[in-house]
Design an enzyme around this catalytic site. Sequence first.
Site, short mmCIF file in Angstrom:
data_model
loop_
_atom_site.label_atom_id
_atom_site.label_comp_id
_atom_site.label_asym_id
_atom_site.label_seq_id
_atom_site.Cartn_x
_atom_site.Cartn_y
_atom_site.Cartn_z
N ARG A 1 1.02 -1.40 -0.10
CA ARG A 1 0.25 0.27 0.04
C ARG A 1 0.72 1.57 0.09
O ARG A 1 1.94 1.53 0.69
CB ARG A 1 -0.59 0.17 1.08
CG ARG A 1 0.06 -0.02 2.33
CD ARG A 1 -0.40 1.18 2.76
NE ARG A 1 0.80 1.06 4.48
CZ ARG A 1 1.59 2.08 4.24
NH1 ARG A 1 2.51 2.00 3.56
NH2 ARG A 1 2.68 1.62 5.53
N HIS B 1 1.32 7.97 11.05
CA HIS B 1 2.05 7.29 12.70
C HIS B 1 0.52 8.49 13.31
O HIS B 1 0.68 8.91 14.56
CB HIS B 1 2.78 8.51 12.85
CG HIS B 1 4.40 7.88 12.40
ND1 HIS B 1 5.29 6.61 13.44
CD2 HIS B 1 5.31 8.40 11.38
CE1 HIS B 1 6.11 6.11 12.58
NE2 HIS B 1 5.97 6.91 11.74
N ASP C 1 -1.99 5.66 12.97
CA ASP C 1 -2.66 4.47 13.90
C ASP C 1 -2.61 3.98 14.46
O ASP C 1 -3.73 3.03 15.30
CB ASP C 1 -2.98 3.71 12.42
CG ASP C 1 -1.21 2.42 12.09
OD1 ASP C 1 -0.91 3.73 12.64
OD2 ASP C 1 -1.35 1.73 11.61
N GLY D 1 8.39 0.78 2.84
CA GLY D 1 7.30 2.63 3.92
C GLY D 1 6.18 1.63 3.28
O GLY D 1 5.12 2.58 2.87
N SER E 1 4.91 -1.30 2.81
CA SER E 1 3.89 -2.91 3.41
C SER E 1 3.90 -4.83 2.88
O SER E 1 3.48 -4.79 3.37
CB SER E 1 2.27 -1.96 3.73
OG SER E 1 2.31 -1.25 4.37
N ASP F 1 -2.49 -1.24 7.46
CA ASP F 1 -1.49 -2.07 6.57
C ASP F 1 -1.91 -2.92 6.24
O ASP F 1 -1.81 -3.66 5.09
CB ASP F 1 -0.37 -2.15 6.70
CG ASP F 1 0.68 -0.93 7.11
OD1 ASP F 1 0.66 -0.05 7.20
OD2 ASP F 1 2.08 -1.32 7.54
P1 NG1 Z 1 5.55 0.51 7.31
O1 NG1 Z 1 6.72 1.33 8.36
O2 NG1 Z 1 5.04 1.96 5.90
O3 NG1 Z 1 5.04 -0.33 6.96
C1 NG1 Z 1 4.80 1.45 9.87
C2 NG1 Z 1 2.84 1.02 10.31
C3 NG1 Z 1 2.20 1.81 10.38
C4 NG1 Z 1 1.94 3.23 10.64
C5 NG1 Z 1 3.04 3.61 9.28
C6 NG1 Z 1 2.96 5.09 9.96
C7 NG1 Z 1 3.63 -1.63 10.56
C8 NG1 Z 1 3.42 -3.12 10.22
N1 NG1 Z 1 3.48 -0.89 9.99
O4 NG1 Z 1 4.01 1.58 8.62
O5 NG1 Z 1 0.59 0.67 10.86
O6 NG1 Z 1 2.13 3.17 11.93
O7 NG1 Z 1 4.09 2.59 9.96
O8 NG1 Z 1 2.03 5.67 10.07
O9 NG1 Z 1 3.56 -1.61 11.37
#
Ligand code: NG1
Length: 404
Positions: A33, A40, A42, A131, A133, A178
């Site tokens: 996604r 930051h 959720d 970033g 996912s 994600d």
């Molecule tokens: P990324 O690092 O982009 O997969 C992480 C968290 C999200 C969200 C974002 C910041 C996991 C699996 N993913 O995403 O839930 O907090 O950082 O917005 O922890």
Amino acid sequence: MILEPERLDGLRALFAQNFGLPSPSLLSRAPGRVNLIGEHTDYNGLPVFPMALQRNVAYLLRPRTDARVRLVNRDRRYGTREFAISDAIEPFAQGDWGNYVKAAAQKLASRFELRCGFDAAVDGNVPLAAGLSSSSATLVGALLALMRVNGLELPLAELQELAAQAERYVGVAGGGMDQAISLGGRAQHALVIDFAPVRMQPTRMPGDWRFVVSNTLVMAEKSGAAREAYNARTRECREALERFRAHPDAAGLPDSYYALVHGVALPRLLEIAGHALGGVLLQRFRHVVSEGARVEQARQAMLGGDAAGFGRLMDASHASLREDYEVSSTELDLLVEIARESGALGARLTGAGFGGCSVALCLADDAQRVVDALHRRYYAVRPPFEGEALFVAEASDGARVFEL
Ligand code: NG1
């Protein structure tokens, strides 16, 4: 199309080599996604606004009659993995891709009796640790595969919650964005997602909007180095909220980020925060509440086709992530600057930050100019460029299992 022909052929050949006959009967596919805004938020109970990508992780699989999982990855660097399913599975080494499959298996086994595992050839084209996912796509693809081979079904919202809990197995105190978007994505739509319980508002993307994703090529390995920085942010946000609530000026105000953002005007929240908090905690709080408020504004801008307005919100989000949340980097700032200077209406880092990708909004007529500028000013001077580092996102459907 279930999968690009080249990938499907490659998976079939790999499966045959490793697992022989009979041929695989199912394909489980889960998208990565890109988050458009709401970063930051959720894990603070505030909404996010992502879309599922055309890039995904795919499992070509054959059910087993025992509770084992065998995996072979098309990327030779990742090799083969094997384990027995239970509700207490010993993880592979930290950072190992197989842990996302174990995460799904362990969580599901804690809720249901799993009699069957599977043999699978695995392939993905979501850039790793960027970033976007790839990790959740790996987990969600495995989760759906395990459910299918065991004849299990769950309502979508429950599945989204289960998948989010499952990912904590890898030791990241993440939110649920994600997994929720990988499961719930919809073609041509971005989705505002709220949590606890998961609620989704699919929002149609205006036909002439383009989101250009560009990778810094600096890995933001959340299972490794960036993990502590991420988990530290989650702690700081909790502490900021506690101190805010304990301050006399906040007496009588609601007690969650969600209720504060939805029930109290932003200037008032920031004024009280200025009295109650200082330093890093004030910065984190300011980011969370202002970013939470931007999500609804962004949804209105998308509904109204206001690309310039949406772009301004992305810019404000990036500034807040850089200054207050301190998760940007020199490379991310540079990508954002190049995109804006070459015609994007707004740009920001996406995902957790500390490296990874940026996302820029431009109108269809300007997209090529933005892509060219990123090539010329970033990738041309920073080899090695990888083909998947720069692309225009296509809003796609969520994860699914196909019968072959
Ligand atoms: P990324 O690092 O982009 O997969 C992480 C968290 C999200 C969200 C974002 C910041 C996991 C699996 N993913 O995403 O839930 O907090 O950082 O917005 O922890």
